[in-house]
Scaffold this motif. Structure first.
Motif, PDB file in Angstrom:
ATOM      1  N   TYR A  55     -13.094  20.432 -36.512  1.00  0.00           N
ATOM      2  CA  TYR A  55     -12.421  19.557 -35.557  1.00  0.00           C
ATOM      3  C   TYR A  55     -12.889  18.138 -35.758  1.00  0.00           C
ATOM      4  CZ  TYR A  55     -10.942  23.728 -33.114  1.00  0.00           C
ATOM      5  OH  TYR A  55     -10.358  24.933 -32.799  1.00  0.00           O
ATOM      6  N   PHE A  56     -11.953  17.220 -35.730  1.00  0.00           N
ATOM      7  CA  PHE A  56     -12.305  15.804 -35.777  1.00  0.00           C
ATOM      8  C   PHE A  56     -11.670  15.167 -34.550  1.00  0.00           C
ATOM      9  CE2 PHE A  56     -11.045  11.427 -37.257  1.00  0.00           C
ATOM     10  CZ  PHE A  56     -12.312  10.889 -37.104  1.00  0.00           C
ATOM     11  N   ASN A  57     -12.503  14.554 -33.738  1.00  0.00           N
ATOM     12  CA  ASN A  57     -12.026  13.987 -32.472  1.00  0.00           C
ATOM     13  C   ASN A  57     -11.194  15.016 -31.712  1.00  0.00           C
ATOM     14  OD1 ASN A  57     -13.315  11.597 -32.959  1.00  0.00           O
ATOM     15  ND2 ASN A  57     -11.469  10.340 -33.086  1.00  0.00           N
ATOM     16  N   ASN A  58     -11.696  16.264 -31.726  1.00  0.00           N
ATOM     17  CA  ASN A  58     -11.066  17.371 -31.004  1.00  0.00           C
ATOM     18  C   ASN A  58      -9.720  17.834 -31.557  1.00  0.00           C
ATOM     19  OD1 ASN A  58     -13.082  17.931 -29.072  1.00  0.00           O
ATOM     20  ND2 ASN A  58     -12.539  15.994 -28.055  1.00  0.00           N
ATOM     21  N   SER A  75     -13.988   3.624 -42.295  1.00  0.00           N
ATOM     22  CA  SER A  75     -14.094   3.554 -40.835  1.00  0.00           C
ATOM     23  C   SER A  75     -13.197   4.598 -40.163  1.00  0.00           C
ATOM     24  CB  SER A  75     -13.764   2.156 -40.343  1.00  0.00           C
ATOM     25  OG  SER A  75     -12.447   1.833 -40.717  1.00  0.00           O
ATOM     26  N   LYS A  76     -12.147   5.006 -40.849  1.00  0.00           N
ATOM     27  CA  LYS A  76     -11.276   6.017 -40.241  1.00  0.00           C
ATOM     28  C   LYS A  76     -11.956   7.385 -40.112  1.00  0.00           C
ATOM     29  CE  LYS A  76      -8.836   7.903 -44.233  1.00  0.00           C
ATOM     30  NZ  LYS A  76      -8.926   7.146 -45.482  1.00  0.00           N
ATOM     31  N   ASN A  77     -13.081   7.567 -40.796  1.00  0.00           N
ATOM     32  CA  ASN A  77     -13.830   8.810 -40.669  1.00  0.00           C
ATOM     33  C   ASN A  77     -14.811   8.783 -39.503  1.00  0.00           C
ATOM     34  OD1 ASN A  77     -13.814   8.505 -44.129  1.00  0.00           O
ATOM     35  ND2 ASN A  77     -12.806  10.215 -43.115  1.00  0.00           N
TER      36      ASN A  77
HETATM   37  C1  LIG Z   1     -12.304   9.190 -33.064  1.00  0.00           C
HETATM   38  O1  LIG Z   1     -13.059   8.944 -31.896  1.00  0.00           O
HETATM   39  C2  LIG Z   1     -13.892   7.795 -31.957  1.00  0.00           C
HETATM   40  C3  LIG Z   1     -14.757   7.762 -30.739  1.00  0.00           C
HETATM   41  O2  LIG Z   1     -14.093   8.247 -29.636  1.00  0.00           O
HETATM   42  C4  LIG Z   1     -13.017   6.561 -32.093  1.00  0.00           C
HETATM   43  O3  LIG Z   1     -13.826   5.413 -32.164  1.00  0.00           O
HETATM   44  C5  LIG Z   1     -12.212   6.691 -33.379  1.00  0.00           C
HETATM   45  O4  LIG Z   1     -11.333   5.600 -33.505  1.00  0.00           O
HETATM   46  C6  LIG Z   1     -11.421   7.981 -33.373  1.00  0.00           C
HETATM   47  N1  LIG Z   1     -10.837   8.112 -34.695  1.00  0.00           N
HETATM   48  C7  LIG Z   1      -9.572   8.459 -34.880  1.00  0.00           C
HETATM   49  C8  LIG Z   1      -9.105   8.502 -36.279  1.00  0.00           C
HETATM   50  O5  LIG Z   1      -8.840   8.733 -33.955  1.00  0.00           O
END
Ligand SMILES: *[C@@H]1O[C@H](CO)[C@@H](O)[C@H](O)[C@H]1NC(C)=O
Ligand SMILES: *[C@@H]1O[C@H](CO)[C@@H](O)[C@H](O)[C@H]1NC(C)=O
Ligand SMILES: *[C@@H]1O[C@H](CO)[C@@H](O)[C@H](O)[C@H]1NC(C)=O
Ligand SMILES: *[C@@H]1O[C@H](CO)[C@@H](O)[C@H](O)[C@H]1NC(C)=O
Ligand SMILES: *[C@@H]1O[C@H](CO)[C@@H](O)[C@H](O)[C@H]1NC(C)=O
Length: 540
Positions: A55-58, A75-77
């Motif tokens: 899971y990435f960001n749920n 930064s997208k990671n």
């Molecule tokens: C994932 O979550 C982080 C922290 O909540 C946020 O800064 C980041 O932009 C998010 N990344 C994406 C790709 O949604």
């Protein structure tokens, strides 16, 4: 009594296994992650047969492996990672990718990013404010080892060391200082067993960069044709070994290979050979922040946040020399700058000529010629004027002399132009880099290269290095003896060198739990490969 406990354990075991929460770990473990880094996230406690869900960001990812490869980091990671096995989710694992470059640079001094199996490369670590307290790390598969640098001179700003023989497909080197807040970029070394290799810059390309793909053949540089493939379809077909992609975009990343048509130098028959390389991943990431230098020598970083300080670099023949702390460009020359924030910095800015420019020089030169004429005319009348003008002429000429060679020597072969500075004004190492790169493509010169380098090491004290360190009272746990040419000479008699080192360490009272194994290539039964000891770091 014990029987009872075992029974209890047996009863609890299935419960434990079922409830075992997976955990996410990172390899190599990086205290701070910079744009372009390569790392893996592992989902621990995956037993065979289980599939992990990431899971990435749920949001669930498609990847069902027990690991997640993040390369090149961007930064997208940045965000939160979790893995789930069966119905149990791990805790959050936070990743923050900094859009900067690290405080030190690690470059390949000799060799290429893709080497033949069992060969070695020389790496060079550089930090403008010295390398005291720095050491390097290497990750192979999931294991991370420490590599200690042998510093003769504590104030040295660069240090060259030899990697161990490259045997696994992917080896990651990087260097850190003490508690690892400060670090260098990574150098990723890969191996191939093919005659033909696809080489590119050792660092992942940033979008907008120029990327040169080179189809090298071991043992010859007589390459008539190269065909480059991307994701198995022809990407480019060129005469010779090089293909240049100007202004690469992120969508140009992918799996590349090349096919060379070549002949060997000594070959008498007409027919040429045609073989392809292994596949290499071309990584393209968004560019880290870059400083901007104005014509009036004002350095800025519009995209940076935080209170940046600025350091200026003056071009000095082949290298860029950092001006002292808080020093601004004074004398005429070519400058660039970086914004610095503690352990991170931006890419260097554009370079700007200060106090002189090409047109300025030309105009100045014309003015000088006119000046000479006037001088000659006026010499009879006014001796003073003549003298003054002469002074100007002299200065003009001198500027040209120091100016011109700069433009001819801007190119640095295997170093990403601009990103990494050469610190030594004499730039000997850098010069050698270019030369040995050529040499390495011809196999017969390889011996010579290593021979020369060996001498350098020897002249620094060779096997005395370790002893010398002890005498200097350098804490044993900080500095380990490494390159010992004379140990290498003992090759015939087995693992003497390795054992000796191990014994020595024991005598020094190094905690066994901290340093598990002292490994020499020799101990691994690979004579000839020995030259450096490494210490396993147990707590990866
Ligand atoms: C994932 O979550 C982080 C922290 O909540 C946020 O800064 C980041 O932009 C998010 N990344 C994406 C790709 O949604
Ligand atoms: C779970 O992972 C930890 C750490 O990697 C390990 O010590 C433990 O033995 C693992 N447990 C199982 C059931 O695999
Ligand atoms: C070199 O490393 C030191 C830490 O030892 C750091 O303070 C400094 O900023 C680094 N140099 C540069 C140019 O970033
Ligand atoms: C590492 O050391 C620096 C100063 O040397 C300190 O500012 C920083 O907080 C330390 N970081 C960690 C993770 O301990
Ligand atoms: C090529 O392969 C890479 C990595 O396997 C993939 O991300 C990319 O989408 C592919 N490109 C094309 C055009 O198929």
């Amino acid at each position: 009594m014990t029987g009872g406990r075992e029974l209890l354990l047996l009863a609890v075991m299935p419960l434990l296994v079922r409830c075992q929460k997976p955990s996410v770990s990172m390899s190599p473990r990086l205290e701070s992650i910079f744009t372009g880094d390569l790392f893996y996230l592992y989902c621990n406690n995956v037993s065979s047969g289980d599939t992990a869900t990431w899971y990435f960001n749920n949001t669930a990812l498609e990847n069902k492996n027990s690991f997640l490869k993040i390369a090149p980091a961007a930064s997208k990671n940045s965000g939160t990672y979790q893995c789930k096995i069966k119905d149990t989710k791990s805790d959050d694992f936070h990743v923050r990718v900094l859009e900067y470059v690290p405080a030190a640079s690690l470059t390949i001094a000799t060799g290429q990013p893709v080497m033949r199996k069992n060969s070695k490369v020389l790496l060079e670590i550089e930090n403008e404010t010295g390398l005291d307290g720095w050491f390097c790390k290497v990750t192979r598969k999931e294991q991370t080892w420490k590599v200690y640098l042998k510093h003769g001179d504590k104030s040295a700003t660069s240090s060259v060391f030899e990697t161990s023989a490259l045997r696994v497909p992917e080896t990651i080197y990087w260097c850190v200082k003490k508690n690892e807040t400060y670090r260098s970029n990574q150098v990723i070394l890969r191996t191939t067993e093919k005659e033909v290799t696809l080489e590119m810059d050792p660092f992942p390309a940033a979008a907008g960069d120029t990327l040169t793909l080179t189809c090298l053949v071991w043992g010859t540089n007589d390459i008539s044709n190269s065909v480059f493939y991307k994701n198995n379809s022809v990407y480019a077909s060129v005469k010779g070994p090089n293909y240049k992609i100007t202004k690469i975009t992120e969508s140009e990343g992918g799996d590349y290979k090349c096919e060379a048509t070549y002949r060997y130098k000594a070959q008498t028959i007409e027919a040429s050979h045609k073989y392809d390389s292994d596949v290499q991943e071309v990584l393209v990431h968004a560019s880290p922040f870059t400083a901007v230098l104005s014509d009036s020598m004002q350095c800025s970083c519009p995209t940076c946040s935080g209170s940046m300080t600025y350091s200026y670099y003056k071009q000095n023949a082949k290298s860029w020399k950092m001006l002292g702390q808080d020093q601004r460009p004074g004398s005429s020359g070519t400058y660039r700058c970086r914004a610095v924030l503690d352990y991170m910095r931006t890419l260097p800015s554009n370079s700007v000529n200060y106090g002189t420019s090409i047109t300025g020089t030309v105009i100045g030169f014309l003015v000088a010629i006119v000046g000479i004429g006037i001088c000659v005319f006026l010499v009879i009348f006014c001796w003073c004027k003549q003298r003054k003008t002469k002074g100007d002429i002299y200065e003009e000429v001198q500027m040209r002399q120091t100016g011109d060679p700069k433009y001819e020597t801007l190119n640095v072969a295997r170093v990403k132009e601009g990103e990494y500075d050469t610190l030594q004004p004499e730039a000997e190492g850098r010069k050698k880099t270019g030369g040995t790169y050529e040499a390495l493509t011809k196999q017969d010169n390889k011996e010579e290269v290593y021979h020369t380098l060996g001498e350098n090491v020897a002249s620094e004290g060779g096997d005395g290095g370790y002893e010398a360190l002890k005498k200097e009272g350098i804490p044993k746990d900080e500095y380990e003896t490494l390159n010992t040419k004379s140990v290498e000479k003992k090759t015939g008699t087995g693992s003497e060198g390795g054992d000796g080192g191990y014994e020595a360490l024991k005598k020094e009272g190094i905690p066994k739990d901290e340093y598990e194994t002292l490994k020499t290539k020799q101990a691994e039964g690979r004579p000839g490969a020995l030259s450096q000891l490494e210490i396993v770091e147990e707590n990866k």
